[in-house]
Design a protein around this motif. Structure first.
Motif, PDB file in Angstrom:
ATOM      1  N   ASP A   1      30.168 -47.739 -87.549  1.00 31.04           N
ATOM      2  CA  ASP A   1      28.991 -47.434 -88.426  1.00 31.04           C
ATOM      3  C   ASP A   1      27.946 -48.123 -87.665  1.00 31.04           C
ATOM      4  N   ASP A   2      26.957 -48.618 -88.357  1.00 28.04           N
ATOM      5  CA  ASP A   2      25.654 -49.170 -87.741  1.00 28.04           C
ATOM      6  C   ASP A   2      25.797 -50.300 -87.036  1.00 28.04           C
ATOM      7  N   THR A   3      26.792 -51.011 -87.340  1.00 26.88           N
ATOM      8  CA  THR A   3      27.129 -52.654 -86.706  1.00 26.88           C
ATOM      9  C   THR A   3      28.309 -52.692 -85.924  1.00 26.88           C
ATOM     10  N   TYR A   4      29.260 -51.727 -85.698  1.00 33.60           N
ATOM     11  CA  TYR A   4      30.452 -51.816 -85.388  1.00 33.60           C
ATOM     12  C   TYR A   4      30.785 -50.199 -84.708  1.00 33.60           C
ATOM     13  N   SER A   5      31.507 -50.613 -83.742  1.00 33.96           N
ATOM     14  CA  SER A   5      32.138 -49.346 -83.019  1.00 33.96           C
ATOM     15  C   SER A   5      33.661 -49.195 -82.896  1.00 33.96           C
ATOM     16  N   GLY A   6      34.180 -48.464 -83.829  1.00 35.27           N
ATOM     17  CA  GLY A   6      35.661 -48.176 -84.006  1.00 35.27           C
ATOM     18  C   GLY A   6      36.344 -47.446 -83.079  1.00 35.27           C
ATOM     19  N   GLY A   7      35.428 -46.532 -82.530  1.00 30.92           N
ATOM     20  CA  GLY A   7      36.015 -45.465 -81.514  1.00 30.92           C
ATOM     21  C   GLY A   7      36.002 -44.144 -81.869  1.00 30.92           C
ATOM     22  N   PHE A   8      35.814 -43.896 -83.329  1.00 30.27           N
ATOM     23  CA  PHE A   8      35.967 -42.475 -83.857  1.00 30.27           C
ATOM     24  C   PHE A   8      34.702 -42.217 -84.644  1.00 30.27           C
ATOM     25  N   THR A   9      34.194 -40.960 -84.834  1.00 23.87           N
ATOM     26  CA  THR A   9      33.214 -40.699 -86.025  1.00 23.87           C
ATOM     27  C   THR A   9      34.065 -40.222 -86.806  1.00 23.87           C
ATOM     28  N   HIS A  10      33.374 -40.091 -88.098  1.00 27.72           N
ATOM     29  CA  HIS A  10      33.828 -39.430 -89.421  1.00 27.72           C
ATOM     30  C   HIS A  10      34.401 -38.107 -89.135  1.00 27.72           C
ATOM     31  N   VAL A  11      33.676 -37.334 -88.338  1.00 24.17           N
ATOM     32  CA  VAL A  11      34.060 -35.864 -88.314  1.00 24.17           C
ATOM     33  C   VAL A  11      35.532 -35.897 -87.123  1.00 24.17           C
ATOM     34  N   GLN A  12      35.362 -36.755 -86.411  1.00 24.67           N
ATOM     35  CA  GLN A  12      36.773 -36.736 -85.572  1.00 24.67           C
ATOM     36  C   GLN A  12      38.002 -36.969 -86.534  1.00 24.67           C
ATOM     37  N   ILE A  13      37.722 -38.167 -87.215  1.00 29.74           N
ATOM     38  CA  ILE A  13      38.947 -38.314 -88.119  1.00 29.74           C
ATOM     39  C   ILE A  13      39.174 -37.336 -89.061  1.00 29.74           C
ATOM     40  N   ASP A  14      38.223 -36.680 -89.874  1.00 29.89           N
ATOM     41  CA  ASP A  14      38.528 -35.514 -90.538  1.00 29.89           C
ATOM     42  C   ASP A  14      39.109 -34.522 -89.847  1.00 29.89           C
TER      43      ASP A  14
END
Length: 269
Positions: free
Chosen positions: A125-138
């Motif tokens: 999100d805007d303040t955190y990088s978890g490694g995946f985008t929403h599109v990738q997870i979907d």
């Protein structure tokens, strides 16, 4: 009996008990290389979450297990049945966060928590990088829903890494494929859509964060984030690569666990 429900296996007779919790699509066998190396000095507890491995599949309910709290409560209930105190929770991947929830729910049960490849949130999100985008997870979840075995064969080797040792990827693939497809789909959503970032500052338990290089599931920046948010933690970057050092580099994981627990003992003295 919860021991039967979770296919519990206990070995060793040390003063400290180590509870090993497996990650997504796995079972307790993923921890055997590490547990076997510690059994002479510690009491080791291996178990399967409901729906995985040799657990009681009839006890699985999609609605009940729709969040990580349900799995954490199982850990706490099992710990109470085993009369655990001053125990060490050793969690791989998503089990790191399950362990964090269990430690906050039952602070007297676990004095230490060891997180291997943890991630409190896989999205960015805007303040955190978890490694995946929403599109990738979907897209990943849609692929899993459509073709469980195809997804397993495609993803497991990538998650394992260590392409020069293909037998490791094959072992993880076999574990993924052995999981009931409905359980796999449910737990994937619970794993990849849960956000447990807020729980980290509440974990007062002494913590060790073990991070691998080239981990596509939990990047190094995520491991450091977990370390920064935990009030009482140690961060250790392993020489191991990929997401499953319990299989690819068990001796290194064993050494890190021993160092951490011996340091704890030195402080107590």
């Amino acid at each position: 009996m919860l021991k039967q429900r979770h296919n519990v296996n206990i070995q060793g007779a040390g003063d400290r008990t180590l509870v090993f919790a497996h990650g997504y699509g796995c079972d307790q066998n993923m921890w055997r290389p590490v547990a076997d190396g510690l059994v002479n000095d510690y009491r080791t507890v291996l178990f399967d979450y409901v729906g995985f491995g040799g657990s009681d599949l009839s006890a699985y309910d999609s609605e009940h297990y729709a969040n990580l709290d349900a799995y954490a409560q199982d850990v706490v209930n099992l710990g109470r049945e085993l009369s655990l105190t001053n125990a060490v929770f050793v969690g791989h991947s998503v089990s790191s966060m399950i362990g964090a929830l269990a430690c906050t729910a039952a602070p007297d049960m676990f004095s230490d928590i060891i997180m291997v490849g943890p991630s409190p949130y896989y999205l960015s999100d805007d303040t955190y990088s978890g490694g995946f985008t929403h599109v990738q997870i979907d897209e990943m979840l849609e692929f899993l829903d459509a073709n469980h075995f195809g997804w397993s064969e495609a993803m497991a080797p990538q998650i394992m890494g260590n392409s020069d040792r293909p037998e490791l990827g094959q072992q993880l693939t076999k574990s993924f494929c052995a999981t009931d497809p409905q359980v796999a789909q449910d737990f994937a959503r619970v794993t990849f859509l849960s956000d447990t970032r807020d729980i980290l500052p509440n974990v007062q338990t002494r913590s060790l964060v073990l991070q691998c290089r080239d981990d596509i599931i939990a990047p190094e920046s995520v491991g450091k984030y977990v370390h920064d948010k935990l009030p009482n933690s140690v961060f250790r970057l392993l020489d191991a690569t990929g997401h499953c050092p319990n299989l690819s580099a068990p001796d290194e994981v064993i050494a890190a666990i021993r160092d951490f627990l011996l340091d704890d003992l030195a402080h107590d003295e």
